[in-house]
Design a protein around this motif. Structure first.
Motif, PDB file in Angstrom:
ATOM      1  N   LEU A  91       0.694  -1.641   0.327  1.00 60.04           N
ATOM      2  CA  LEU A  91       0.080   0.022  -0.107  1.00 60.04           C
ATOM      3  C   LEU A  91       0.959   1.301  -0.099  1.00 60.04           C
ATOM      4  CD1 LEU A  91      -2.252  -0.866   2.842  1.00 60.04           C
ATOM      5  CD2 LEU A  91      -2.603  -1.677   0.210  1.00 60.04           C
ATOM      6  N   GLY A  92       1.561   1.027   0.394  1.00 60.04           N
ATOM      7  CA  GLY A  92       3.212   2.661   0.369  1.00 60.04           C
ATOM      8  C   GLY A  92       2.904   3.315  -0.845  1.00 60.04           C
ATOM      9  N   HIS A  93       2.974   2.905  -2.270  1.00 55.79           N
ATOM     10  CA  HIS A  93       3.412   3.630  -2.758  1.00 55.79           C
ATOM     11  C   HIS A  93       2.290   4.604  -3.403  1.00 55.79           C
ATOM     12  CE1 HIS A  93       0.757   0.077  -4.689  1.00 55.79           C
ATOM     13  NE2 HIS A  93       0.450   0.753  -5.628  1.00 55.79           N
ATOM     14  N   ARG A  94       0.883   4.076  -2.576  1.00 55.23           N
ATOM     15  CA  ARG A  94      -0.676   4.774  -3.359  1.00 55.23           C
ATOM     16  C   ARG A  94      -1.316   4.975  -1.744  1.00 55.23           C
ATOM     17  NH1 ARG A  94      -5.111   1.538  -2.266  1.00 55.23           N
ATOM     18  NH2 ARG A  94      -4.483  -0.872  -3.108  1.00 55.23           N
ATOM     19  N   TYR A  95      -0.709   5.113  -0.237  1.00 49.95           N
ATOM     20  CA  TYR A  95      -1.596   5.207   0.913  1.00 49.95           C
ATOM     21  C   TYR A  95      -1.781   6.853   0.777  1.00 49.95           C
ATOM     22  CZ  TYR A  95      -2.983   5.063   5.565  1.00 49.95           C
ATOM     23  OH  TYR A  95      -3.687   5.291   6.543  1.00 49.95           O
ATOM     24  N   GLU A  96      -1.250   7.882   0.717  1.00 53.57           N
ATOM     25  CA  GLU A  96      -0.826   8.861   1.169  1.00 53.57           C
ATOM     26  C   GLU A  96      -1.500   9.307  -0.147  1.00 53.57           C
ATOM     27  OE1 GLU A  96       0.088  10.752   3.540  1.00 53.57           O
ATOM     28  OE2 GLU A  96       1.101   9.354   4.291  1.00 53.57           O
ATOM     29  N   LYS A  97      -1.940   9.176  -1.253  1.00 53.84           N
ATOM     30  CA  LYS A  97      -2.730   9.800  -2.366  1.00 53.84           C
ATOM     31  C   LYS A  97      -3.752   9.483  -2.267  1.00 53.84           C
ATOM     32  CE  LYS A  97      -3.701  11.933  -6.306  1.00 53.84           C
ATOM     33  NZ  LYS A  97      -3.995  13.661  -6.109  1.00 53.84           N
ATOM     34  N   GLN A  98      -3.710   7.760  -2.181  1.00 56.13           N
ATOM     35  CA  GLN A  98      -5.727   7.554  -1.911  1.00 56.13           C
ATOM     36  C   GLN A  98      -5.800   8.551  -0.095  1.00 56.13           C
ATOM     37  OE1 GLN A  98      -6.442   4.426  -3.521  1.00 56.13           O
ATOM     38  NE2 GLN A  98      -8.850   3.772  -2.118  1.00 56.13           N
ATOM     39  N   LYS A  99      -5.190   8.142   0.814  1.00 57.81           N
ATOM     40  CA  LYS A  99      -6.297   9.140   1.748  1.00 57.81           C
ATOM     41  C   LYS A  99      -6.294  10.447   1.375  1.00 57.81           C
ATOM     42  CE  LYS A  99      -4.036  10.598   6.319  1.00 57.81           C
ATOM     43  NZ  LYS A  99      -2.997  11.176   7.013  1.00 57.81           N
ATOM     44  N   LYS A 100      -5.667  11.192   0.513  1.00 59.55           N
ATOM     45  CA  LYS A 100      -6.063  12.683  -0.103  1.00 59.55           C
ATOM     46  C   LYS A 100      -6.807  12.579  -0.290  1.00 59.55           C
ATOM     47  CE  LYS A 100      -4.808  16.840  -2.248  1.00 59.55           C
ATOM     48  NZ  LYS A 100      -6.128  16.886  -2.694  1.00 59.55           N
ATOM     49  N   VAL A 101      -7.009  11.811  -1.662  1.00 63.51           N
ATOM     50  CA  VAL A 101      -8.226  11.551  -2.884  1.00 63.51           C
ATOM     51  C   VAL A 101      -9.789  11.399  -1.623  1.00 63.51           C
ATOM     52  CG1 VAL A 101     -10.067   9.993  -3.300  1.00 63.51           C
ATOM     53  CG2 VAL A 101      -7.665  10.908  -4.330  1.00 63.51           C
ATOM     54  N   GLU A 102      -9.862  10.691  -0.360  1.00 59.11           N
ATOM     55  CA  GLU A 102     -10.934   9.654   0.881  1.00 59.11           C
ATOM     56  C   GLU A 102     -10.975  11.578   1.083  1.00 59.11           C
ATOM     57  OE1 GLU A 102      -9.327   6.180   2.994  1.00 59.11           O
ATOM     58  OE2 GLU A 102      -9.844   4.743   0.435  1.00 59.11           O
ATOM     59  N   THR A 103      -9.885  11.798   2.065  1.00 56.72           N
ATOM     60  CA  THR A 103     -10.296  12.937   2.663  1.00 56.72           C
ATOM     61  C   THR A 103     -10.998  13.922   2.036  1.00 56.72           C
ATOM     62  OG1 THR A 103      -7.840  12.212   4.168  1.00 56.72           O
ATOM     63  CG2 THR A 103      -9.521  15.122   4.369  1.00 56.72           C
ATOM     64  N   ASP A 104     -11.346  14.235   0.895  1.00 55.00           N
ATOM     65  CA  ASP A 104     -11.965  14.739  -0.403  1.00 55.00           C
ATOM     66  C   ASP A 104     -13.403  14.370  -0.171  1.00 55.00           C
ATOM     67  OD1 ASP A 104      -9.157  17.026  -0.566  1.00 55.00           O
ATOM     68  OD2 ASP A 104      -9.109  16.283  -2.703  1.00 55.00           O
ATOM     69  N   ILE A 105     -13.187  12.879  -0.215  1.00 47.44           N
ATOM     70  CA  ILE A 105     -14.799  13.146  -0.619  1.00 47.44           C
ATOM     71  C   ILE A 105     -15.181  13.159   0.666  1.00 47.44           C
ATOM     72  CG2 ILE A 105     -16.001  10.861  -1.170  1.00 47.44           C
ATOM     73  CD1 ILE A 105     -13.657   9.914  -2.684  1.00 47.44           C
ATOM     74  N   MET A 106     -14.863  12.968   1.813  1.00 48.22           N
ATOM     75  CA  MET A 106     -15.434  13.004   3.155  1.00 48.22           C
ATOM     76  C   MET A 106     -15.748  14.273   3.078  1.00 48.22           C
ATOM     77  SD  MET A 106     -16.016   9.834   4.678  1.00 48.22           S
ATOM     78  CE  MET A 106     -15.901   9.794   3.120  1.00 48.22           C
ATOM     79  N   LYS A 107     -15.733  15.442   2.563  1.00 47.98           N
ATOM     80  CA  LYS A 107     -14.997  16.737   3.472  1.00 47.98           C
ATOM     81  C   LYS A 107     -15.923  17.241   1.493  1.00 47.98           C
ATOM     82  CE  LYS A 107     -11.192  19.170   3.903  1.00 47.98           C
ATOM     83  NZ  LYS A 107      -9.884  20.242   3.944  1.00 47.98           N
ATOM     84  N   ASN A 108     -16.444  16.444   0.947  1.00 49.95           N
ATOM     85  CA  ASN A 108     -17.513  17.248  -0.720  1.00 49.95           C
ATOM     86  C   ASN A 108     -16.375  18.319  -1.929  1.00 49.95           C
ATOM     87  OD1 ASN A 108     -19.419  16.414  -2.239  1.00 49.95           O
ATOM     88  ND2 ASN A 108     -20.543  18.355  -0.743  1.00 49.95           N
TER      89      ASN A 108
END
Length: 606
Positions: A367-384
């Motif tokens: 997961l290391g290669h995509r974790y930070e990017k995925q976390k940012k995308v998921e945070t953006d989704i939660m913030k709409n």
């Protein structure tokens, strides 16, 4: 008695139930187990107990059966027709029709028997005379402190995707049995259609077969919640160690085992690629029991955010090295005392640390290669926010990751929160099928049935007016993810400011992006929020039932949360933090401990 001790005693009840089944034939017996049942059975009774109960040999269920000769044979399987037919074929191959054996073959179905099984045996003339079927529903398995699992596979798919209610009685019966051990809670809250159905079946069991006469309960409140009421908690990528471990490895009944495949290929240790030439992350072989009482290292790191886990393991490794250096300088009497009192514990700690270091390395590789990017995308989704860039990342990930579960999981997260138009859904689905194969075309209806997307063909409601033209008006949903989440304060305003090292907010389990629904509901109950206020806040999520038998505010500040359709380690960790902050105890029970990929497998399987 402490509630944890009571929950640990459930194993003894399961053993007594299984022993009763084995006692139908007192002779020495063979036990043939379906492979998926091996790990759960280890947590229920173990090999030593089976041997003491008359089981001479234990085999895995395979295509070719061992030679039973004159031994009594017990099969143990999940109630699937394909597996049952395989067992029947093996039995028929060894039965002399002219002189059939009596009381030799037994099939134990977990957790229930299908009426189709008896019909099949009746057709072959084997029912009762040659083959006897037994139903064994073990008590909830106490996987770890405050974690109970029924280990019923495929329940999510059966109940929420196929809308088949055949397994619902298993859930209600488990609750009914549990209440005889812990007592019936005075406060009960059910959220979701299946949770309300479960509660109704529990009531029927109490009426038909009686209920516990214990005046006091170990639990002040029981909260039953459907999995589909809070998909978000399962779809988000967890940030804690136990959650990530379950993402990368297969964890069954709290046991994580991965062995190195034996291969004569000299290039085995080199890079491995999938069918589209993408590198496959390497998993290190590990053997971990996710039980704090058995693994002191796991107890320390299981609920830590992953960035803290690696530093903890590093410090533990340094401590081991310094202890080794100190032991070399010991006098003879000190060495003797060290061997007698500390050596075994040191060896165990070394083994635990080694396993967790290998697991952490595998998590980073996967997961290391995509974790930070995925976390940012998921945070953006939660913030709409950034919907268009989130969709772009989703569509790019189909090709770059070549991971159908990851892509579908992110799609479902966007679909239930930011809402997608019909054209956006169709665009993604075309690309998904083009990349992963049109064999998955059926899964579109599964997404509709599970509630991830709307059925646009039925999005119009027809109104028939006598003598007039039939009018079609669009259906408007009253539920809105962000309004509901805001009402329950599930999305922190500033996720970047959440303390991940020493957390005080349950959202830390997702890097500060979201607080699981079960945690918020348990918090409201423990904080004595008026029940009518709780009801009004939860009604937008689904049907709600609230019962209070003079037990609110809670006299006993211990809560049992029962999730129908699977619970995640992230949700459990969030509840663990809440109980620490409030000085209470929250026990979590479900049919299985799952992750978001398990839900996606349910969508993508026929």
């Amino acid at each position: 008695m402490d509630v944890v001790k009571r929950l640990s005693s459930l194993q003894e009840i399961s053993k007594a139930q299984l022993s009763k089944i084995f006692s139908v034939n007192p002779n020495r017996k063979y036990l043939i187990i379906e492979p998926r049942l091996i790990k759960p059975l280890e947590r229920v009774c173990g090999v030593r107990w089976l041997k003491a109960s008359g089981v001479e040999k234990i085999f895995k269920l395979e295509s070719i059966a061992p030679n039973f000769s004159d031994n009594v044979v017990f099969y143990m399987i999940y109630p699937e027709l394909k597996v049952f037919s395989q067992v029947v074929d093996q039995i028929r191959a060894q039965v002399d029709i002219e002189n059939p054996p009596n009381n030799k073959f037994h099939i134990i179905c977990i957790p229930q028997i299908s009426y189709l099984f008896e019909e099949e045996l009746e057709q072959y003339g084997l029912l009762e005379s040659v083959v006897r079927i037994h139903c064994f529903q073990w008590m909830p398995i106490h996987l770890d402190t405050g974690i109970l699992s029924l280990e019923v596979p495929l329940l999510y798919k059966t109940l929420f995707v196929n809308e088949n209610f055949i397994l619902l009685p298993v859930l209600s019966k488990s609750l009914w049995q549990l209440c005889f051990v812990t007592g019936k809670p005075r406060v009960i809250l059910a959220l979701g259609s299946q949770s309300n159905n479960l509660l109704n079946q529990y009531d029927s069991l109490c009426e038909d077969r009686g209920e516990t006469d214990q005046i006091d309960s170990e639990f002040g409140a029981l909260i039953i919640i459907d999995r589909n009421v809070d998909y978000t908690s399962a779809l988000l990528t967890p940030g804690i160690y136990s959650g990530l471990l379950n993402e990368v490895y297969t964890v069954t009944a709290g046991i994580c085992e991965s062995t190195k495949t034996n291969s004569k290929n000299p290039e085995e240790d080199g890079p491995v690629f999938d069918e589209k030439c993408n590198p496959v992350p390497k998993k290190q072989p590990v053997s971990i029991t996710l039980n704090s009482n058995m693994d002191i290292v796991y107890a320390d790191i299981k609920n830590r955010f992953f960035t803290e886990v690696t530093s903890v393991l590093s410090n533990l490794t340094k401590e081991l090295k310094s202890e080794k250096m100190y032991s070399k300088e010991m006098a003879l009497d000190e060495i003797k005392r060290y061997v007698q009192t500390q050596l075994q514990a040191t060896k165990s700690r070394k083994k635990f640390i080694s396993n967790h270091l290998l697991a952490a390395e595998s998590i980073i590789n996967a997961l290391g290669h995509r974790y930070e990017k995925q976390k940012k995308v998921e945070t953006d989704i939660m913030k709409n926010s950034n919907k268009s860039s989130n969709i772009t990342y989703l569509e790019e990930s189909i090709a770059t990751e070549n991971d159908k579960l990851m892509s579908l999981r992110l799609f479902c997260l966007i679909a239930i929160s930011q809402k997608l138009t019909g054209s956006e859904i169709n665009s993604f689905w075309r690309k998904f099928l083009l990349h992963f194969g049109y064999d998955y075309g059926f899964a579109y209806n599964n997404l509709i049935n599970a509630g991830f997307i709307d059925d646009f063909n039925q999005s119009l409601t027809t109104i028939n007016i006598p003598g007039k033209i039939n009018l079609k008006i669009p259906k408007f949903s009253t539920s809105n993810f962000y309004i509901n989440a805001k009402n329950l304060r599930q999305i922190p305003a500033e996720p970047d400011k959440i303390n991940l090292k020493n957390p005080t907010c349950p959202s830390y389990v997702y890097g500060g992006a979201y607080i699981p629904l079960i945690t918020q509901v348990a918090g409201m109950v423990l904080n004595a929020v008026p029940l009518e206020d709780i009801r009004s806040k939860l009604e937008p999520f689904g049907s709600v039932t609230v019962r209070n038998d003079n037990g609110y505010p809670l006299h006993c500040r211990t809560v049992l949360v029962y999730v129908v359709g699977g619970v995640t380690y992230a949700e459990i960790a969030a509840c663990n933090l809440l109980e620490t902050l409030m000085g209470t105890r929250i026990c979590v029970m479900s049919d299985a401990v799952i992750n978001g990929n398990d839900l996606m497998n349910g969508i993508l399987s026929i």
